[in-house]
Design a protein around this motif. Structure first.
Motif, mmCIF file in Angstrom:
data_model
loop_
_atom_site.group_PDB
_atom_site.id
_atom_site.type_symbol
_atom_site.label_atom_id
_atom_site.label_comp_id
_atom_site.label_asym_id
_atom_site.label_seq_id
_atom_site.Cartn_x
_atom_site.Cartn_y
_atom_site.Cartn_z
ATOM 1 N N MET A 128 29.476 21.804 12.607
ATOM 2 C CA MET A 128 30.559 21.350 13.493
ATOM 3 C C MET A 128 31.927 21.586 12.853
ATOM 4 S SD MET A 128 31.057 17.621 15.187
ATOM 5 C CE MET A 128 29.338 17.681 15.668
ATOM 6 N N LEU A 129 32.887 21.902 13.681
ATOM 7 C CA LEU A 129 34.246 22.131 13.177
ATOM 8 C C LEU A 129 34.848 20.828 12.690
ATOM 9 C CD1 LEU A 129 35.631 24.419 15.986
ATOM 10 C CD2 LEU A 129 34.950 25.092 13.681
ATOM 11 N N GLN A 130 35.576 20.906 11.601
ATOM 12 C CA GLN A 130 36.229 19.711 11.052
ATOM 13 C C GLN A 130 37.723 19.990 10.917
ATOM 14 O OE1 GLN A 130 34.895 16.878 10.683
ATOM 15 N NE2 GLN A 130 32.690 17.202 10.539
ATOM 16 N N TYR B 248 49.455 23.551 10.571
ATOM 17 C CA TYR B 248 48.528 23.584 11.704
ATOM 18 C C TYR B 248 47.074 23.444 11.295
ATOM 19 C CZ TYR B 248 52.905 25.476 13.336
ATOM 20 O OH TYR B 248 54.244 25.642 13.596
ATOM 21 N N LYS B 249 46.331 22.775 12.143
ATOM 22 C CA LYS B 249 44.887 22.677 11.917
ATOM 23 C C LYS B 249 44.141 23.639 12.836
ATOM 24 C CE LYS B 249 44.555 18.596 14.950
ATOM 25 N NZ LYS B 249 44.254 17.166 14.965
ATOM 26 N N GLU C 284 43.433 35.717 6.725
ATOM 27 C CA GLU C 284 43.876 35.966 5.352
ATOM 28 C C GLU C 284 44.276 34.643 4.687
ATOM 29 O OE1 GLU C 284 43.863 38.751 3.664
ATOM 30 O OE2 GLU C 284 44.814 37.790 1.918
ATOM 31 N N TYR C 285 45.037 33.842 5.429
ATOM 32 C CA TYR C 285 45.449 32.515 4.952
ATOM 33 C C TYR C 285 44.216 31.671 4.634
ATOM 34 C CZ TYR C 285 47.212 27.675 5.438
ATOM 35 O OH TYR C 285 47.501 26.349 5.258
ATOM 36 N N ASN C 286 43.242 31.702 5.563
ATOM 37 C CA ASN C 286 42.046 30.871 5.400
ATOM 38 C C ASN C 286 41.222 31.263 4.173
ATOM 39 O OD1 ASN C 286 42.511 29.182 7.532
ATOM 40 N ND2 ASN C 286 41.224 30.314 8.991
ATOM 41 N N ARG C 287 41.221 32.569 3.880
ATOM 42 C CA ARG C 287 40.378 33.049 2.776
ATOM 43 C C ARG C 287 40.712 32.369 1.448
ATOM 44 N NH1 ARG C 287 39.284 37.683 5.719
ATOM 45 N NH2 ARG C 287 41.340 38.624 5.505
ATOM 46 N N SER C 288 42.008 32.035 1.289
ATOM 47 C CA SER C 288 42.403 31.425 0.015
ATOM 48 C C SER C 288 42.392 29.893 0.084
ATOM 49 C CB SER C 288 43.795 31.933 -0.374
ATOM 50 O OG SER C 288 44.720 31.590 0.638
ATOM 51 N N SER D 118 40.176 26.158 0.869
ATOM 52 C CA SER D 118 38.838 25.556 0.909
ATOM 53 C C SER D 118 38.487 25.312 2.372
ATOM 54 C CB SER D 118 38.860 24.230 0.148
ATOM 55 O OG SER D 118 39.734 23.329 0.801
ATOM 56 N N MET D 119 37.190 25.118 2.606
ATOM 57 C CA MET D 119 36.679 24.948 3.972
ATOM 58 C C MET D 119 37.522 23.963 4.783
ATOM 59 S SD MET D 119 34.272 26.662 5.219
ATOM 60 C CE MET D 119 33.435 26.754 6.785
ATOM 61 N N GLU D 120 37.796 22.791 4.198
ATOM 62 C CA GLU D 120 38.483 21.735 4.964
ATOM 63 C C GLU D 120 39.977 22.008 5.138
ATOM 64 O OE1 GLU D 120 37.672 20.169 0.771
ATOM 65 O OE2 GLU D 120 36.686 21.356 2.318
#
Lengths: 305, 305
Positions: free
Chosen positions: B1-3, B137-138, B159-163, B165-167
């Protein structure tokens, strides 16, 4: 011949609204999504259109009507000011929306389909009219709508005129377009009666000539009747009872006929303010209206006589 | 599930425009004059509509798009602010007109006919997007249009997400509606893919279930596919590959279906931000969209789950 007094203003009383024009190359099929490159937002309303034309043609001009406070009103008032029209007397109402029209212009057929919303905005009242200083005006043009109140305004101007010398009187014109508004009060009262083709046909007149002759028999003594008939030009009959006709000046390409009649009326008023002979007045009206049909909107209509 | 992370904002990137609704009881015949009581002016644009719904449903929401300086922009920005949407990041262009749509709503048939003018306003660019601080932003929801630039924006978020952590990652959603805009880039990249009925049908899927199953095979691992199908309700499939369906919540009387899909998308995003189970998310989306169809516009859509 009419002798409008000096450099006082022409006042046009009637509707102003926001026209939102969508120019399409086919009439939209119901329930479809249609994309166009641009919409044109402009002030509309018969009387506001005529006022913008009168002002452009060199007369000091004021517009008188109602609007609702808000951005739509700000837009159309700004545009009127750009045309040089004095809008200081406009009656603003809070808590309403200004009238607006959605207009679909189909360039492949030349039709214009109008959806007009009056948004229940209150129209002008006699009490609004009483706030005007009639000494400011040489000519008051009334749109043939809201006739219960407009008839009282016409009577008020006549009352004003009765106590003035000939050269100090305010010339009154009235536009008879939509029969449903019953503009008949104009017939017996105005100095210049504009008969729209729609109104003439409603009264059974098959041509502009028949309409001006027919109505000329019924207007007050000394009055002038003017009737435009689209691409067939326009006819008029002044106090002397002589019938005049002018051919339409057709633009190379008809682009936008919306407001062509309002433009014609405005040009006639401006020409009469210069005391041109009726034949010249008529020709001038056709010329300016023809030019308007060759372009979108109402800008750049100044032409030589 | 998305958090989705904490109390950061939901950003909706896409079109905003001014919708001018004419509510008629018959579709206007070409070249006629039609009178209606009122027109409704409201902000429109898929993404702006969704943003207004997300905000109403309790999420901090920002809208990101372009507008032309002027009164039309002021109107829609004011309305967005009233909905509680942050519009500080909107990119304003001088010397253009803002997009606007003329929409004819025929109450006797339930159809809505749209004439949309983009007025050649420049769309969002990657360089505009780079000015955003993604830490704010979430969730970023993209409208499937202007895809050359939007694809780059999606890649920039990835690209932003890659660096991160998951949360700390930004959830990305994309709306696939109009096939002509080729929103295919979303399929392999977004976390939540909204498939409109129109887009599903274009790809040969006869039902919402077929569409979510078909697209679920092609989306990236862990993604969710959601598809609404008008009065037949909506279907979804999350990372676990389980198919869910929710029936439509039909209002007593269908009044205005314009933007029902945008409302559904907004409600889904808001519900997912609360980490509800997908079945509940879907039911909530249908409920809010159904409520919207029973009224004009997008106000008062807050309902219990």
């Amino acid at each position: 011949m009419l002798q409008p007094r000096g450099d006082r203003k022409v006042l046009c009383a009637g509707l102003i609204c926001l026209d939102i024009l969508s120019v399409v190359d086919h009439y939209p099929v119901e329930d479809t999504d249609n994309r166009i490159e641009r919409q044109i937002w402009q002030k509309g309303g018969n009387c506001a259109n005529s006022a913008a034309v009168v002002a452009q043609l060199g007369e000091q001009t004021a517009y008188f009507g109602t609007l609702a406070t808000g951005r739509a009103a700000d837009m159309v008032l700004d545009e009127m000011r750009e045309f040089g029209v004095d809008v200081d007397q406009v009656v603003m109402h809070d808590g309403y929306a200004s009238p607006s029209s959605t207009i679909i212009i189909n360039t492949s057929t030349g039709t214009r389909t109008i959806i007009h919303a009056d948004n229940n905005l209150p129209e002008l009242t006699l009490s609004d009219f009483h706030k005007l200083d009639l000494d400011q005006y040489k000519w008051i043009h009334f749109e043939g709508r809201n006739m219960t109140e407009v008839a009282k305004m016409v009577d008020a101007v006549q009352e004003y005129n009765r106590s003035r010398s000939m050269e100090d009187r305010v010339i009154i014109s009235g536009e008879c377009e939509k029969a449903k508004y019953h503009p008949e009060h104009f017939i017996s009262t105005v100095d210049v009666m504009f008969v729209a083709k729609e109104y003439a046909q409603h009264h059974g007149f098959p041509t502009a000539q028949a309409a001006v002759e027919g109505f000329h028999r019924r207007v007050k003594k000394g009055a002038t009747v003017v009737c435009a008939w689209g691409e067939l030009g326009a006819d008029a009959m002044g106090p002397d009872g002589v019938h005049h006709h002018a051919d339409a000046f057709s633009p190379d390409q008809v682009v936008d006929t919306l407001g062509a009649g309002d433009t014609f009326n405005g040009a006639i008023i401006a020409a009469m303010c210069r005391s041109l002979p009726l034949e010249e007045v008529l020709k001038f009206g056709c010329k300016v209206a023809g030019r308007k049909c060759g372009q979108f909107g109402y800008r750049g209509l100044t032409i030589g006589e």
